[in-house]
Design a protein around this motif. Structure first.
Motif, PDB file in Angstrom:
ATOM      1  N   UNK A 229      14.220   5.464 -55.490  1.00  0.00           N
ATOM      2  CA  UNK A 229      14.705   4.294 -54.757  1.00  0.00           C
ATOM      3  C   UNK A 229      13.909   4.059 -53.479  1.00  0.00           C
ATOM      4  N   UNK A 230      13.575   5.129 -52.757  1.00  0.00           N
ATOM      5  CA  UNK A 230      12.836   4.982 -51.502  1.00  0.00           C
ATOM      6  C   UNK A 230      11.442   4.369 -51.709  1.00  0.00           C
ATOM      7  N   UNK A 231      10.664   4.839 -52.692  1.00  0.00           N
ATOM      8  CA  UNK A 231       9.378   4.165 -52.942  1.00  0.00           C
ATOM      9  C   UNK A 231       9.546   2.688 -53.277  1.00  0.00           C
ATOM     10  N   UNK A 232      10.580   2.360 -54.035  1.00  0.00           N
ATOM     11  CA  UNK A 232      10.829   0.967 -54.397  1.00  0.00           C
ATOM     12  C   UNK A 232      11.133   0.125 -53.165  1.00  0.00           C
ATOM     13  N   UNK A 233      12.014   0.632 -52.294  1.00  0.00           N
ATOM     14  CA  UNK A 233      12.389  -0.115 -51.094  1.00  0.00           C
ATOM     15  C   UNK A 233      11.192  -0.316 -50.166  1.00  0.00           C
ATOM     16  N   UNK A 234      10.367   0.722 -50.032  1.00  0.00           N
ATOM     17  CA  UNK A 234       9.178   0.610 -49.176  1.00  0.00           C
ATOM     18  C   UNK A 234       8.195  -0.401 -49.755  1.00  0.00           C
ATOM     19  N   UNK A 235       8.015  -0.371 -51.077  1.00  0.00           N
ATOM     20  CA  UNK A 235       7.112  -1.326 -51.735  1.00  0.00           C
ATOM     21  C   UNK A 235       7.593  -2.755 -51.538  1.00  0.00           C
ATOM     22  N   UNK A 236       8.886  -2.986 -51.709  1.00  0.00           N
ATOM     23  CA  UNK A 236       9.440  -4.330 -51.525  1.00  0.00           C
ATOM     24  C   UNK A 236       9.301  -4.791 -50.069  1.00  0.00           C
ATOM     25  N   UNK A 237       9.477  -3.864 -49.129  1.00  0.00           N
ATOM     26  CA  UNK A 237       9.343  -4.215 -47.712  1.00  0.00           C
ATOM     27  C   UNK A 237       7.893  -4.585 -47.382  1.00  0.00           C
ATOM     28  N   UNK A 238       6.943  -3.808 -47.905  1.00  0.00           N
ATOM     29  CA  UNK A 238       5.523  -4.105 -47.681  1.00  0.00           C
ATOM     30  C   UNK A 238       5.162  -5.445 -48.326  1.00  0.00           C
ATOM     31  N   UNK A 240       7.161  -7.923 -48.782  1.00  0.00           N
ATOM     32  CA  UNK A 240       7.762  -8.956 -47.927  1.00  0.00           C
ATOM     33  C   UNK A 240       6.860  -9.238 -46.724  1.00  0.00           C
ATOM     34  N   UNK A 241       6.318  -8.183 -46.111  1.00  0.00           N
ATOM     35  CA  UNK A 241       5.442  -8.370 -44.952  1.00  0.00           C
ATOM     36  C   UNK A 241       4.146  -9.079 -45.337  1.00  0.00           C
ATOM     37  N   UNK A 242       3.623  -8.761 -46.521  1.00  0.00           N
ATOM     38  CA  UNK A 242       2.419  -9.436 -46.993  1.00  0.00           C
ATOM     39  C   UNK A 242       2.686 -10.926 -47.201  1.00  0.00           C
ATOM     40  N   UNK A 243       3.856 -11.225 -47.761  1.00  0.00           N
ATOM     41  CA  UNK A 243       4.230 -12.636 -47.952  1.00  0.00           C
ATOM     42  C   UNK A 243       4.359 -13.360 -46.615  1.00  0.00           C
ATOM     43  N   UNK A 244       4.678 -12.613 -45.565  1.00  0.00           N
ATOM     44  CA  UNK A 244       4.785 -13.177 -44.222  1.00  0.00           C
ATOM     45  C   UNK A 244       3.425 -13.224 -43.513  1.00  0.00           C
ATOM     46  N   UNK A 250      -3.301  -4.024 -40.383  1.00  0.00           N
ATOM     47  CA  UNK A 250      -2.169  -3.640 -39.534  1.00  0.00           C
ATOM     48  C   UNK A 250      -1.114  -2.887 -40.335  1.00  0.00           C
ATOM     49  N   UNK A 251      -0.883  -3.333 -41.572  1.00  0.00           N
ATOM     50  CA  UNK A 251       0.089  -2.651 -42.425  1.00  0.00           C
ATOM     51  C   UNK A 251      -0.351  -1.218 -42.711  1.00  0.00           C
ATOM     52  N   UNK A 252      -1.637  -1.050 -43.019  1.00  0.00           N
ATOM     53  CA  UNK A 252      -2.166   0.279 -43.337  1.00  0.00           C
ATOM     54  C   UNK A 252      -2.009   1.227 -42.150  1.00  0.00           C
ATOM     55  N   UNK A 253      -2.437   0.765 -40.972  1.00  0.00           N
ATOM     56  CA  UNK A 253      -2.327   1.593 -39.770  1.00  0.00           C
ATOM     57  C   UNK A 253      -0.861   1.871 -39.447  1.00  0.00           C
TER      58      UNK A 253
END
Length: 268
Positions: A229-238, A240-244, A250-253
Motif C-alpha cells: 500500500x505504501x509504494x502505491x500511495x507514494x506513486x500516486x502522490x508523485x 499527482x505532483x507531476x500532473x501539477x 525537484x521531485x527526485x531531490x
C-alpha cells in the motif's frame, strides 16, 4: 506525393542507434539517444520546422529498453512517422509514443535475457578460458561472439520493424483497428507500471507500538489490509505532483531528502 524512407535514411538510423545510451539520464533515460537516432527520419519526412519540432518532442518522451532490440522499435516508429507525414489529418500522432511505450518493456525483457544473460555469459566464458591460457584470442573471441548476434539483431530488427510497420499500419487504418490497439496498448502499459511499482518500489515503515504487553508493527497491519500500500500511495502522490507540473529534478531531490530523513528518524 507520398513521402517514403529510403535505405540511406535507415542506414543513418542504424548507426545512430549505437549512441542510444550516450546521454542516458535518470529523468527520461534513453530519450535523447532515441531522438538522435530518429532525427534523419524526421528531417526526411517533415519540411516545416514546426512539424520537425513536434516530431522531436514526441521522441524525447521517456524510453528505456535493451540497446540491441531498440532498432526494431525504431523501425516501427519510422513506419508510423511515415504514415503520420502522409496522412496527418487522419493519423493519430499520439499512437507513436503509445506503441513505443508498449514495446519497450516486453522487448527489454527478451533482450536482457538473450544478450546480457545468455550471449554475453557464453562469450565471456569462452574468452576467459582462452585468456587464462595467455591466448590473445580470448578478448577477440569475446567481442566477436557477443557482437555478431548484437549486430544481427539490430540490422534485422530495424529492417523488418520498418517493413512490418508500413504494411500493418495501412491495414489497421483501413479496418479501423488502430483505436482498439491503442486501448489495448494503454491497458498493457498500465499493467507494466503497476507491476513495476509492486515489485521494484520497496517502502516499509518501521513504526511500532506496545499494546497490552504485545508489540504491534504498523507494517504488518498495512500488509494485512493491502500489500504494498505504501509504494502505491507514494506513486500516486508523485503522479499527482507531476500532473501539477512540479519539476522532475525537484521531485527526485525531494524524495532523496525525505527518504534519508525518514530513515534517520526511524520512520522508514
Amino acid at each position: 506525393m507520398n513521402k517514403t524512407i529510403d535505405k540511406k535514411t535507415l542506414h543513418s538510423v542504424f548507426w545512430r542507434s549505437f549512441a542510444l545510451q550516450g546521454a542516458f539520464n535518470y529523468e527520461k533515460m534513453q530519450n535523447i539517444g532515441y531522438a538522435y537516432a530518429m532525427t534523419p527520419v524526421i528531417k526526411k519526412l517533415y519540411d516545416k520546422e514546426n512539424d520537425q519540432a513536434e516530431a522531436l518532442k514526441r521522441h524525447l518522451a521517456l524510453f528505456n529498453s535493451t540497446p540491441a532490440v531498440t532498432p526494431a522499435i525504431m523501425g516501427i516508429s519510422t513506419a508510423m512517422e511515415e504514415q503520420n507525414a502522409n496522412h496527418s489529418g487522419t493519423f493519430d500522432a499520439s499512437s507513436i509514443n503509445a506503441v513505443k511505450a508498449a514495446l519497450m518493456a516486453p522487448l527489454a525483457g527478451i533482450g536482457d535475457s538473450l544478450f546480457f544473460g545468455t550471449f554475453r555469459v557464453i562469450a565471456a566464458g569462452i574468452g576467459i578460458s582462452l585468456a587464462q591460457k595467455g591466448s590473445i584470442l580470448g578478448p577477440i573471441l569475446f567481442l566477436v561472439l557477443y557482437n555478431i548476434p548484437n549486430f544481427a539483431a539490430r540490422i534485422w530488427g530495424l529492417k523488418y520493424g520498418y517493413k512490418v510497420g508500413v504494411s500493418s499500419l495501412e491495414k489497421l487504418q483501413k479496418n479501423g483497428l488502430m483505436d482498439r490497439i491503442m486501448s489495448i496498448v494503454g491497458i498493457i502499459g498500465m499493467m507494466v507500471v503497476g507491476g513495476m511499482v509492486a515489485t521494484m518500489l520497496v517502502v516499509q515503515t518501521t513504526i511500532k507500538f506496545s499494546m497490552a504487553g504485545a508489540t504491534v508493527k504498523i507494517q504488518s497491519i498495512i500488509d494485512q489490509i493491502i500489500p504494498n500500500l505504501l509504494p502505491l500511495l507514494i506513486t500516486l502522490f508523485v503522479f499527482y505532483l507531476i500532473r501539477k507540473k512540479v519539476s522532475i529534478s525537484k521531485l527526485t531531490v525531494g524524495i532523496l531528502i525525505i527518504g534519508i530523513l525518514a530513515h534517520v528518524v526511524g520512520i522508514l
